[in-house]
Design a protein around this motif. Sequence first.
Motif, PDB file in Angstrom:
ATOM      1  N   ARG A   1       0.769  -1.407   0.134  1.00  0.00           N
ATOM      2  CA  ARG A   1       0.436  -0.099   0.224  1.00  0.00           C
ATOM      3  C   ARG A   1       0.982   1.325   0.002  1.00  0.00           C
ATOM      4  NH1 ARG A   1      -5.402   2.053   0.469  1.00  0.00           N
ATOM      5  NH2 ARG A   1      -5.998  -0.561   0.835  1.00  0.00           N
ATOM      6  N   SER A   2       1.532   0.963   0.576  1.00  0.00           N
ATOM      7  CA  SER A   2       2.875   2.510   0.740  1.00  0.00           C
ATOM      8  C   SER A   2       3.947   2.283  -0.945  1.00  0.00           C
ATOM      9  CB  SER A   2       4.014   2.559   1.806  1.00  0.00           C
ATOM     10  OG  SER A   2       4.832   3.032   1.955  1.00  0.00           O
ATOM     11  N   PHE A   3       3.983   1.603  -1.270  1.00  0.00           N
ATOM     12  CA  PHE A   3       4.326   1.654  -2.290  1.00  0.00           C
ATOM     13  C   PHE A   3       3.127   1.937  -3.954  1.00  0.00           C
ATOM     14  CE2 PHE A   3       8.549  -0.359  -1.508  1.00  0.00           C
ATOM     15  CZ  PHE A   3       9.229   0.376  -1.281  1.00  0.00           C
ATOM     16  N   THR A   4       2.023   2.028  -3.555  1.00  0.00           N
ATOM     17  CA  THR A   4       0.801   1.431  -5.069  1.00  0.00           C
ATOM     18  C   THR A   4      -0.034   2.479  -4.314  1.00  0.00           C
ATOM     19  OG1 THR A   4       0.467  -0.623  -3.984  1.00  0.00           O
ATOM     20  CG2 THR A   4       2.627  -0.560  -5.614  1.00  0.00           C
ATOM     21  N   GLY A   5      -0.811   2.322  -2.963  1.00  0.00           N
ATOM     22  CA  GLY A   5      -1.874   2.931  -2.514  1.00  0.00           C
ATOM     23  C   GLY A   5      -3.051   1.757  -2.503  1.00  0.00           C
ATOM     24  N   LEU A   6      -2.780   0.190  -3.726  1.00  0.00           N
ATOM     25  CA  LEU A   6      -2.990  -0.733  -3.577  1.00  0.00           C
ATOM     26  C   LEU A   6      -2.866  -1.747  -2.498  1.00  0.00           C
ATOM     27  CD1 LEU A   6      -3.023  -0.827  -6.940  1.00  0.00           C
ATOM     28  CD2 LEU A   6      -4.945   0.328  -6.282  1.00  0.00           C
ATOM     29  N   THR A   7      -3.841  -2.816  -2.264  1.00  0.00           N
ATOM     30  CA  THR A   7      -4.067  -3.841  -1.626  1.00  0.00           C
ATOM     31  C   THR A   7      -3.214  -4.921  -1.960  1.00  0.00           C
ATOM     32  OG1 THR A   7      -6.093  -4.633  -2.025  1.00  0.00           O
ATOM     33  CG2 THR A   7      -6.065  -3.367  -0.764  1.00  0.00           C
ATOM     34  N   PRO A   8      -2.470  -5.853  -1.857  1.00  0.00           N
ATOM     35  CA  PRO A   8      -1.725  -7.269  -2.543  1.00  0.00           C
ATOM     36  C   PRO A   8      -2.892  -7.855  -3.679  1.00  0.00           C
ATOM     37  CG  PRO A   8      -1.297  -6.968  -0.255  1.00  0.00           C
ATOM     38  CD  PRO A   8      -2.301  -6.094  -0.474  1.00  0.00           C
ATOM     39  N   ALA A   9      -3.843  -7.180  -3.273  1.00  0.00           N
ATOM     40  CA  ALA A   9      -4.776  -8.220  -3.813  1.00  0.00           C
ATOM     41  C   ALA A   9      -5.051  -7.552  -5.316  1.00  0.00           C
ATOM     42  CB  ALA A   9      -6.307  -8.707  -3.366  1.00  0.00           C
ATOM     43  N   ALA A  10      -5.698  -6.048  -5.215  1.00  0.00           N
ATOM     44  CA  ALA A  10      -5.534  -5.095  -6.306  1.00  0.00           C
ATOM     45  C   ALA A  10      -4.618  -5.262  -7.578  1.00  0.00           C
ATOM     46  CB  ALA A  10      -6.037  -4.176  -6.103  1.00  0.00           C
ATOM     47  N   VAL A  11      -3.237  -5.080  -6.557  1.00  0.00           N
ATOM     48  CA  VAL A  11      -1.999  -4.594  -7.055  1.00  0.00           C
ATOM     49  C   VAL A  11      -1.567  -5.499  -8.339  1.00  0.00           C
ATOM     50  CG1 VAL A  11      -0.200  -5.238  -6.022  1.00  0.00           C
ATOM     51  CG2 VAL A  11       0.255  -3.893  -7.422  1.00  0.00           C
ATOM     52  N   ALA A  12      -2.012  -7.039  -8.204  1.00  0.00           N
ATOM     53  CA  ALA A  12      -1.922  -8.031  -9.264  1.00  0.00           C
ATOM     54  C   ALA A  12      -2.926  -7.802 -11.135  1.00  0.00           C
ATOM     55  CB  ALA A  12      -2.301  -9.042  -7.995  1.00  0.00           C
ATOM     56  N   ALA A  13      -4.147  -6.946 -10.654  1.00  0.00           N
ATOM     57  CA  ALA A  13      -4.273  -7.093 -11.910  1.00  0.00           C
ATOM     58  C   ALA A  13      -3.651  -5.905 -12.087  1.00  0.00           C
ATOM     59  CB  ALA A  13      -5.737  -6.217 -11.684  1.00  0.00           C
ATOM     60  N   GLU A  14      -2.770  -4.903 -12.434  1.00  0.00           N
ATOM     61  CA  GLU A  14      -2.589  -3.171 -12.600  1.00  0.00           C
ATOM     62  C   GLU A  14      -1.642  -3.847 -13.832  1.00  0.00           C
ATOM     63  OE1 GLU A  14      -1.940  -0.147 -11.091  1.00  0.00           O
ATOM     64  OE2 GLU A  14      -3.840  -0.844 -10.566  1.00  0.00           O
ATOM     65  N   PRO A  15      -2.132  -2.901 -15.288  1.00  0.00           N
ATOM     66  CA  PRO A  15      -2.221  -3.407 -16.268  1.00  0.00           C
ATOM     67  C   PRO A  15      -0.040  -3.099 -16.654  1.00  0.00           C
ATOM     68  CG  PRO A  15      -3.604  -1.939 -16.578  1.00  0.00           C
ATOM     69  CD  PRO A  15      -2.567  -1.662 -14.534  1.00  0.00           C
ATOM     70  N   PHE A  16       1.132  -2.283 -16.390  1.00  0.00           N
ATOM     71  CA  PHE A  16       2.284  -2.102 -16.282  1.00  0.00           C
ATOM     72  C   PHE A  16       2.890  -3.698 -15.637  1.00  0.00           C
ATOM     73  CE2 PHE A  16       2.046   2.525 -16.558  1.00  0.00           C
ATOM     74  CZ  PHE A  16       1.743   2.210 -18.482  1.00  0.00           C
ATOM     75  N   LEU A  17       2.322  -4.128 -14.579  1.00  0.00           N
ATOM     76  CA  LEU A  17       2.550  -5.347 -13.972  1.00  0.00           C
ATOM     77  C   LEU A  17       2.467  -6.831 -14.899  1.00  0.00           C
ATOM     78  CD1 LEU A  17       2.597  -4.496 -10.458  1.00  0.00           C
ATOM     79  CD2 LEU A  17       4.658  -4.566 -11.290  1.00  0.00           C
ATOM     80  N   THR A  18       1.520  -6.832 -15.552  1.00  0.00           N
ATOM     81  CA  THR A  18       1.170  -7.937 -15.964  1.00  0.00           C
ATOM     82  C   THR A  18       2.064  -8.013 -17.975  1.00  0.00           C
ATOM     83  OG1 THR A  18      -0.614  -6.689 -17.620  1.00  0.00           O
ATOM     84  CG2 THR A  18      -1.217  -7.764 -15.116  1.00  0.00           C
ATOM     85  N   VAL A  19       2.770  -7.388 -18.434  1.00  0.00           N
ATOM     86  CA  VAL A  19       3.447  -6.862 -19.218  1.00  0.00           C
ATOM     87  C   VAL A  19       5.058  -7.209 -19.230  1.00  0.00           C
ATOM     88  CG1 VAL A  19       1.487  -5.849 -20.577  1.00  0.00           C
ATOM     89  CG2 VAL A  19       3.108  -4.269 -19.827  1.00  0.00           C
ATOM     90  N   ASP A  20       5.239  -6.760 -17.174  1.00  0.00           N
ATOM     91  CA  ASP A  20       6.308  -6.609 -17.458  1.00  0.00           C
ATOM     92  C   ASP A  20       7.407  -7.953 -17.949  1.00  0.00           C
ATOM     93  OD1 ASP A  20       6.851  -4.259 -16.446  1.00  0.00           O
ATOM     94  OD2 ASP A  20       7.807  -5.777 -14.258  1.00  0.00           O
ATOM     95  N   ASP A  21       6.953  -9.698 -17.594  1.00  0.00           N
ATOM     96  CA  ASP A  21       7.346 -10.771 -17.478  1.00  0.00           C
ATOM     97  C   ASP A  21       8.203 -10.278 -19.120  1.00  0.00           C
ATOM     98  OD1 ASP A  21       7.829 -11.282 -14.949  1.00  0.00           O
ATOM     99  OD2 ASP A  21       6.240 -13.123 -15.429  1.00  0.00           O
ATOM    100  N   THR A  22       6.996  -9.883 -20.112  1.00  0.00           N
ATOM    101  CA  THR A  22       7.176  -9.832 -21.654  1.00  0.00           C
ATOM    102  C   THR A  22       8.289  -9.124 -22.079  1.00  0.00           C
ATOM    103  OG1 THR A  22       5.001 -10.468 -22.069  1.00  0.00           O
ATOM    104  CG2 THR A  22       6.669  -9.530 -23.209  1.00  0.00           C
ATOM    105  N   ALA A  23       8.358  -7.946 -21.287  1.00  0.00           N
ATOM    106  CA  ALA A  23       8.672  -6.501 -21.282  1.00  0.00           C
ATOM    107  C   ALA A  23      10.638  -6.625 -21.098  1.00  0.00           C
ATOM    108  CB  ALA A  23       8.556  -5.785 -20.934  1.00  0.00           C
ATOM    109  N   TRP A  24      10.820  -7.253 -19.742  1.00  0.00           N
ATOM    110  CA  TRP A  24      11.955  -7.548 -18.503  1.00  0.00           C
ATOM    111  C   TRP A  24      12.036  -8.739 -18.486  1.00  0.00           C
ATOM    112  CZ3 TRP A  24      13.617  -2.580 -19.706  1.00  0.00           C
ATOM    113  CH2 TRP A  24      12.830  -2.058 -20.270  1.00  0.00           C
ATOM    114  N   PRO A  25      12.034  -9.953 -19.528  1.00  0.00           N
ATOM    115  CA  PRO A  25      11.900 -11.050 -19.165  1.00  0.00           C
ATOM    116  C   PRO A  25      13.143 -11.442 -18.319  1.00  0.00           C
ATOM    117  CG  PRO A  25      13.060 -10.821 -21.493  1.00  0.00           C
ATOM    118  CD  PRO A  25      12.403  -9.705 -20.958  1.00  0.00           C
ATOM    119  N   GLY A  26      14.081 -10.824 -18.266  1.00  0.00           N
ATOM    120  CA  GLY A  26      15.457 -10.975 -17.433  1.00  0.00           C
ATOM    121  C   GLY A  26      15.687 -10.316 -15.818  1.00  0.00           C
ATOM    122  N   ARG A  27      14.718  -9.419 -15.669  1.00  0.00           N
ATOM    123  CA  ARG A  27      13.563  -9.457 -14.064  1.00  0.00           C
ATOM    124  C   ARG A  27      14.294  -9.723 -13.135  1.00  0.00           C
ATOM    125  NH1 ARG A  27      10.177 -10.216 -11.168  1.00  0.00           N
ATOM    126  NH2 ARG A  27       9.390 -11.042 -12.781  1.00  0.00           N
TER     127      ARG A  27
END
Length: 284
Positions: free
Chosen positions: A258-284
């Motif tokens: 919540r401090s970093f995102t303003g969201l709960t752990p359940a809500a943050v899992a659907a954030e659009p920028f995060l859902t493409v991260d494994d495609t955009a940054w596979p070596g993360r």
Amino acid sequence: MRSLASTPGRRADPAEWDVARPWWPSRVPGVDMAGFGVPGTLTSSLRIVPHPAVMLALEFGAGAAVVHDGTGTRPVGGLVAGPGLGAGGAVRVSGSDVMCLQVRLSPVVARAALGVGPAELGGAMVSLDDLWGRDASRLRERLAEAASWQERFRRVDAYLARRSAERRPVDPEVARAWQRIAAGRGLVRVDDLAAEVGWSRRRLWDRFRTQLGMPPKSAAKLIRFDRAVHRLVAGAAPTQVAADGGYFDQSHLHRDVRSFTGLTPAAVAAEPFLTVDDTAWPGR
């Protein structure tokens, strides 16, 4: 990589974003790149989620995007932002038919490559025009003229390599401490880091903060959050993420997210920028 057609007024779906990756590693250690073609209309609900890297965004093409950061609205164009941008969930992006090349730089190479380090950025956004002058618009023009994403990646990589060769990097002890924190996913004691690099705790704290813009403990917290939030996106249960990620309990994880995102752990899992991260940054 898919070729996408845009429909006027259509709201962008992250599942349809055109995401490109370089076919080769950067010539500058600690630099990674991804390209994004976003069809339709982005909404202001697309929030920037904090990440432990310095971000360079280079927008080009006919579309346009703007950033809302709580103090106003500005075009993306060319922007540089320090690690942790978006803390609290206040930074959002909107626009239409966006074409953007994004670079993530390890904080230990950012000053050499960009001419500005994390300490000067302080988690805020800076216009690339203010840093590079006419070179910024020339580079964006060259990206628009390029025939492919791979050509765009090569042009940006060559430019960053030239800049990096002209500037002094951070202290090797600071670089080593950052690398150990990153490799340990934030689960590293500052006393152990200081002993490893041969410095006192106080000296490490001062040099690290001065050169990377945050003390080692804050860096570890950001890296630990980054690991945890991506595990949540992957479907891991919050209880398991908390247990594996070095949090005292699930409530501790909840507070950090919540401090970093303003969201709960359940809500943050659907954030659009995060859902493409494994495609955009596979070596993360």
